[in-house]
Design a protein around this motif. Structure first.
Motif, PDB file in Angstrom:
ATOM      1  N   ARG A 183     -14.398  27.951 160.029  1.00 42.71           N
ATOM      2  CA  ARG A 183     -13.206  27.693 160.854  1.00 42.71           C
ATOM      3  C   ARG A 183     -11.928  28.269 160.247  1.00 42.71           C
ATOM      4  O   ARG A 183     -10.879  28.230 160.880  1.00 42.71           O
ATOM      5  N   HIS A 184     -12.009  28.799 159.036  1.00 39.61           N
ATOM      6  CA  HIS A 184     -10.840  29.386 158.359  1.00 39.61           C
ATOM      7  C   HIS A 184     -11.181  30.778 157.803  1.00 39.61           C
ATOM      8  O   HIS A 184     -11.074  31.000 156.592  1.00 39.61           O
ATOM      9  N   PRO A 185     -11.594  31.719 158.656  1.00 37.29           N
ATOM     10  CA  PRO A 185     -12.042  33.024 158.146  1.00 37.29           C
ATOM     11  C   PRO A 185     -10.936  33.870 157.518  1.00 37.29           C
ATOM     12  O   PRO A 185     -11.217  34.769 156.740  1.00 37.29           O
ATOM     13  N   ASP A 186      -9.669  33.565 157.825  1.00 32.64           N
ATOM     14  CA  ASP A 186      -8.565  34.353 157.268  1.00 32.64           C
ATOM     15  C   ASP A 186      -8.065  33.821 155.929  1.00 32.64           C
ATOM     16  O   ASP A 186      -7.222  34.445 155.291  1.00 32.64           O
ATOM     17  N   TYR A 187      -8.573  32.672 155.517  1.00 34.26           N
ATOM     18  CA  TYR A 187      -8.098  32.061 154.278  1.00 34.26           C
ATOM     19  C   TYR A 187      -8.698  32.760 153.073  1.00 34.26           C
ATOM     20  O   TYR A 187      -9.906  32.886 152.947  1.00 34.26           O
ATOM     21  N   ILE A 188      -7.818  33.254 152.205  1.00 34.57           N
ATOM     22  CA  ILE A 188      -8.265  33.866 150.955  1.00 34.57           C
ATOM     23  C   ILE A 188      -7.563  33.112 149.838  1.00 34.57           C
ATOM     24  O   ILE A 188      -6.444  33.403 149.481  1.00 34.57           O
ATOM     25  N   GLY A 189      -8.237  32.132 149.346  1.00 38.08           N
ATOM     26  CA  GLY A 189      -7.691  31.281 148.307  1.00 38.08           C
ATOM     27  C   GLY A 189      -8.816  30.445 147.744  1.00 38.08           C
ATOM     28  O   GLY A 189      -9.988  30.728 147.982  1.00 38.08           O
ATOM     29  N   THR A 190      -8.467  29.418 147.050  1.00 36.87           N
ATOM     30  CA  THR A 190      -9.463  28.545 146.444  1.00 36.87           C
ATOM     31  C   THR A 190      -9.573  27.282 147.281  1.00 36.87           C
ATOM     32  O   THR A 190      -8.568  26.719 147.694  1.00 36.87           O
ATOM     33  N   VAL A 191     -10.785  26.846 147.526  1.00 38.35           N
ATOM     34  CA  VAL A 191     -11.033  25.605 148.246  1.00 38.35           C
ATOM     35  C   VAL A 191     -11.725  24.655 147.276  1.00 38.35           C
ATOM     36  O   VAL A 191     -12.758  24.990 146.703  1.00 38.35           O
ATOM     37  N   SER A 192     -11.116  23.509 147.088  1.00 37.85           N
ATOM     38  CA  SER A 192     -11.693  22.504 146.198  1.00 37.85           C
ATOM     39  C   SER A 192     -11.873  21.212 146.951  1.00 37.85           C
ATOM     40  O   SER A 192     -11.206  20.957 147.953  1.00 37.85           O
ATOM     41  N   ILE A 193     -12.753  20.403 146.429  1.00 33.22           N
ATOM     42  CA  ILE A 193     -12.987  19.077 146.985  1.00 33.22           C
ATOM     43  C   ILE A 193     -12.734  18.067 145.880  1.00 33.22           C
ATOM     44  O   ILE A 193     -13.283  18.180 144.779  1.00 33.22           O
ATOM     45  N   LYS A 194     -11.864  17.114 146.179  1.00 30.79           N
ATOM     46  CA  LYS A 194     -11.547  16.079 145.209  1.00 30.79           C
ATOM     47  C   LYS A 194     -12.746  15.153 145.042  1.00 30.79           C
ATOM     48  O   LYS A 194     -13.338  14.707 146.016  1.00 30.79           O
ATOM     49  N   ALA A 195     -13.095  14.865 143.806  1.00 29.64           N
ATOM     50  CA  ALA A 195     -14.201  13.950 143.530  1.00 29.64           C
ATOM     51  C   ALA A 195     -13.832  12.548 143.999  1.00 29.64           C
ATOM     52  O   ALA A 195     -12.684  12.121 143.890  1.00 29.64           O
ATOM     53  N   SER A 196     -14.817  11.881 144.541  1.00 30.44           N
ATOM     54  CA  SER A 196     -14.602  10.526 145.022  1.00 30.44           C
ATOM     55  C   SER A 196     -15.959   9.833 145.135  1.00 30.44           C
ATOM     56  O   SER A 196     -16.934  10.459 145.540  1.00 30.44           O
ATOM     57  N   HIS A 224     -13.486  16.308 155.221  1.00 28.50           N
ATOM     58  CA  HIS A 224     -12.175  16.857 155.564  1.00 28.50           C
ATOM     59  C   HIS A 224     -11.030  16.131 154.848  1.00 28.50           C
ATOM     60  O   HIS A 224      -9.980  16.715 154.588  1.00 28.50           O
ATOM     61  N   GLU A 225     -11.225  14.865 154.490  1.00 29.97           N
ATOM     62  CA  GLU A 225     -10.196  14.096 153.789  1.00 29.97           C
ATOM     63  C   GLU A 225     -10.071  14.519 152.319  1.00 29.97           C
ATOM     64  O   GLU A 225      -9.076  14.212 151.672  1.00 29.97           O
ATOM     65  N   HIS A 226     -11.068  15.207 151.799  1.00 29.33           N
ATOM     66  CA  HIS A 226     -11.102  15.537 150.377  1.00 29.33           C
ATOM     67  C   HIS A 226     -10.896  17.023 150.080  1.00 29.33           C
ATOM     68  O   HIS A 226     -10.836  17.410 148.924  1.00 29.33           O
ATOM     69  N   ILE A 227     -10.824  17.855 151.121  1.00 25.59           N
ATOM     70  CA  ILE A 227     -10.650  19.300 150.912  1.00 25.59           C
ATOM     71  C   ILE A 227      -9.210  19.602 150.541  1.00 25.59           C
ATOM     72  O   ILE A 227      -8.266  19.092 151.149  1.00 25.59           O
ATOM     73  N   VAL A 228      -9.063  20.434 149.521  1.00 21.36           N
ATOM     74  CA  VAL A 228      -7.746  20.851 149.062  1.00 21.36           C
ATOM     75  C   VAL A 228      -7.702  22.378 149.111  1.00 21.36           C
ATOM     76  O   VAL A 228      -8.540  23.048 148.495  1.00 21.36           O
ATOM     77  N   LEU A 229      -6.758  22.908 149.860  1.00 21.75           N
ATOM     78  CA  LEU A 229      -6.545  24.356 149.894  1.00 21.75           C
ATOM     79  C   LEU A 229      -5.561  24.688 148.786  1.00 21.75           C
ATOM     80  O   LEU A 229      -4.447  24.187 148.774  1.00 21.75           O
ATOM     81  N   GLU A 230      -6.007  25.500 147.872  1.00 22.78           N
ATOM     82  CA  GLU A 230      -5.169  25.836 146.726  1.00 22.78           C
ATOM     83  C   GLU A 230      -4.775  27.303 146.778  1.00 22.78           C
ATOM     84  O   GLU A 230      -5.589  28.159 147.100  1.00 22.78           O
ATOM     85  N   ASP A 231      -3.571  27.580 146.487  1.00 21.48           N
ATOM     86  CA  ASP A 231      -3.052  28.927 146.259  1.00 21.48           C
ATOM     87  C   ASP A 231      -3.584  30.022 147.181  1.00 21.48           C
ATOM     88  O   ASP A 231      -4.228  30.949 146.749  1.00 21.48           O
ATOM     89  N   HIS A 232      -3.246  29.922 148.448  1.00 27.04           N
ATOM     90  CA  HIS A 232      -3.598  30.988 149.387  1.00 27.04           C
ATOM     91  C   HIS A 232      -3.009  32.297 148.866  1.00 27.04           C
ATOM     92  O   HIS A 232      -1.859  32.368 148.461  1.00 27.04           O
ATOM     93  N   ALA A 233      -3.816  33.329 148.871  1.00 23.59           N
ATOM     94  CA  ALA A 233      -3.399  34.618 148.297  1.00 23.59           C
ATOM     95  C   ALA A 233      -2.299  35.272 149.112  1.00 23.59           C
ATOM     96  O   ALA A 233      -2.343  35.303 150.330  1.00 23.59           O
ATOM     97  N   GLN A 234      -1.330  35.798 148.425  1.00 21.79           N
ATOM     98  CA  GLN A 234      -0.319  36.651 149.036  1.00 21.79           C
ATOM     99  C   GLN A 234      -0.759  38.079 148.770  1.00 21.79           C
ATOM    100  O   GLN A 234      -0.821  38.509 147.617  1.00 21.79           O
TER     101      GLN A 234
END
Length: 182
Positions: free
Chosen positions: A19-32, A41-51
């Protein structure tokens, strides 16, 4: 300690990338302790999308266009698209997947030839697409590779082609054997 609901979890993690094919960055999931596919979806963190440096925009856009086409086709297969991706029962997925892989390879080769830091930064990010990093309680990161990661996809497609070839040869051998018995 936390547990992952593997099937639904992997499906939902993969669906995020689809669902996010244009995203070029890091995807992390917070441990819980309550992390599951249902609440991923509540735990996904989008980090540093590339410029992206405009210098590379033209070659990146073709890759992203083919990526989006493939991912949209996968999503159209249905909610539980996992099996079709792994078996490539849908011929259209097979063709689009090879175009996507070829585009990824072309992009990587172009970036490797560059000497700039921007090219190497983009190259690093492209290696991380379709990976989901799960940060555990010890601050270690476990990476899950989705079926649409270009390297995994290339392996799956090659595996499928080899399997088809073996099945065809086995069928020809069986027909030849029956012919000899007569």
């Amino acid at each position: 300690v936390y547990r992952l609901s593997t099937n639904l979890f992997l499906h939902k993690a993969h669906e995020f990338w689809l669902r996010h094919p244009d995203y070029i960055g890091t995807v992390s999931i917070k441990a819980s302790p309550n992390l599951s596919g249902k609440n991923l979806h509540e735990h996904i963190v989008l980090e540093d999308h590339a410029q992206v440096n405009p210098e590379f925009d033209h070659i990146l856009q073709e890759f992203l266009r083919l990526r989006k086409q493939l991912f949209n086709s996968i999503l159209q297969v249905g909610e539980f698209h996992w099996d079709q991706i792994l078996s490539f029962e849908e011929e259209i997925l097979f063709e689009k997947a090879w175009r996507y892989i070829d585009s990824y390879q072309f992009l990587i080769e172009k970036l490797v030839d560059q000497e700039s830091e921007d090219a190497h930064e983009l190259l690093t990010r492209l290696r991380m697409i379709d990976l989901i990093g799960i940060n555990d309680s010890h601050r270690d990161t476990i990476y899950l590779m989705t079926p649409s990661h270009p390297l995994k996809l290339a392996w799956l497609l090659s595996y499928e082609e080899i399997g088809d070839t073996w099945i065809d040869k086995a069928g020809h051998m069986e027909a030849s054997h029956k012919e000899l018995e007569r």
